[in-house]
Write a protein that holds these residues in place. Structure first.
Motif: not given
Length: 336
Positions: A1-30
């Motif tokens: 199940m996708r989370r939007n709290w604590a540590a979580r991951l998302r797959s996105v597309t930026i300018d046609g390129l696949r990207a992955v987002v690592l996120e928690n309460e304090r940071l978002r790293v793409t």
């Protein structure tokens, strides 16, 4: 199940390129596996500070923009969006090693990497990236890890020699800071005992002298006997750009601090040098056109920025034995 709290991951597309987002309460790293595994966002949420500098030309997919006549400088520079790149197996200018022509900053920063999720829980998320070089027989693996509640990204990289020959490499982390985080007067801190090698000295050991500095300042003494430059303070816009090499790390770390700051830690036995690159708007021609206000603080194996052949000749290149592997651990933490 996708989370939007604590540590979580998302797959996105930026300018046609696949990207992955690592996120928690304090940071978002793409991270962009489709272009070198580049880190294109390192956002500290409580202060809305992104420590990644983004180039005016933006993110470009090399597969779509490289033309057949592109030279071995354009391969990196024309597709440089800023951020944080893995540099391997050569650093700096184009170079030739054992018959292989290596472009600016080597191969892996311009290649697509495979990506797999290795951890996905409320406590931590992690992705593993892998790529093989095309001109030398190497494989590079890199794992990004973010734990819940922390403001620190953990990184583990490995380089593998997939041949039965002893080979050389330059290996570095191309980390560049800029606006809006970077500002005049920002401070750069280092461990005790670090010394400076100006670029002219690295290229020509008789070029100019260096005086050792303390933990907060590193005065550089030009050959003409002129005034000293304190490299621990970020200059005003328009100051001349330069490259120097820092060495003598008993511990691999630096801190760069403006209103908030970042501490980067690494294994200095693997990467014994720190390249410091400043481009503050004085370069009016290709490729910067006066638009940069940046400081690069880049842990490296090998120097100067003249490519692998020069590092092999001066004995600073990394050596990997037959089927050999070297591993590097790093940590980048926000200071707030």
């Amino acid at each position: 199940m996708r989370r939007n709290w604590a540590a979580r991951l998302r797959s996105v597309t930026i300018d046609g390129l696949r990207a992955v987002v690592l996120e928690n309460e304090r940071l978002r790293v793409t991270v962009v596996p489709g272009k070198g595994g580049d880190v294109v966002e390192f956002l500290h949420k409580p202060t809305d500070t992104d420590f990644v500098w983004l180039s005016p030309q933006g993110l470009r997919d090399p597969a779509h923009h490289l033309q057949g006549a592109a030279d071995d400088v354009a391969q990196f520079v024309d597709h440089y969006e800023g951020g944080w790149q893995e540099i391997f197996p050569s650093g700096g200018a184009p170079s030739e090693y054992r018959g292989a022509r290596l472009a600016q900053h080597g191969e892996v920063a311009g290649l697509p990497w495979d990506c797999a999720v290795t951890a996905d829980s409320e406590e931590e998320v992690a992705v593993r990236l892998s790529v093989r070089t095309r001109r030398l027989p190497y494989r590079v693996d890199k794992t990004f890890r973010l734990r819940a509640g922390t403001a620190a990204l953990e990184v583990e990289s490995s380089v593998h020699n997939e041949s039965d020959l002893e080979l050389h490499a330059m290996w570095g982390q191309h980390i560049v800071f800029g606006r809006p985080f970077l500002r005049p007067g920002a401070r750069i801190r280092l461990p005790e005992g670090v010394t400076v090698i100006p670029h002219e000295t690295a290229v020509n050991p008789r070029g100019r002298r260096v005086r050792a500095g303390g933990p907060w300042s590193w005065p550089v003494v030009p050959a003409d006997g002129g005034g000293e430059t304190d490299l621990s303070v970020v200059p005003e816009p328009g100051a001349p750009g330069d490259v120097v090499y820092l060495t003598g790390f008993t511990e691999g770390w630096y801190e760069i601090v403006a209103d908030v700051g970042m501490r980067v830690e690494w294994d200095a036995e693997v990467l014994p040098y720190l390249w410091m690159w400043q481009e503050l708007g004085a370069w009016q021609d290709y490729p910067w056109w006066g638009r940069l206000y940046t400081v690069g603080l880049e842990p490296f194996a090998g120097m100067p920025t003249d490519g692998l052949a020069r590092a092999v000749a001066n004995g600073t290149a990394l050596t990997l034995g037959p089927r050999g592997t070297r591993t590097l651990t790093m940590r980048a933490e926000v200071l707030a």
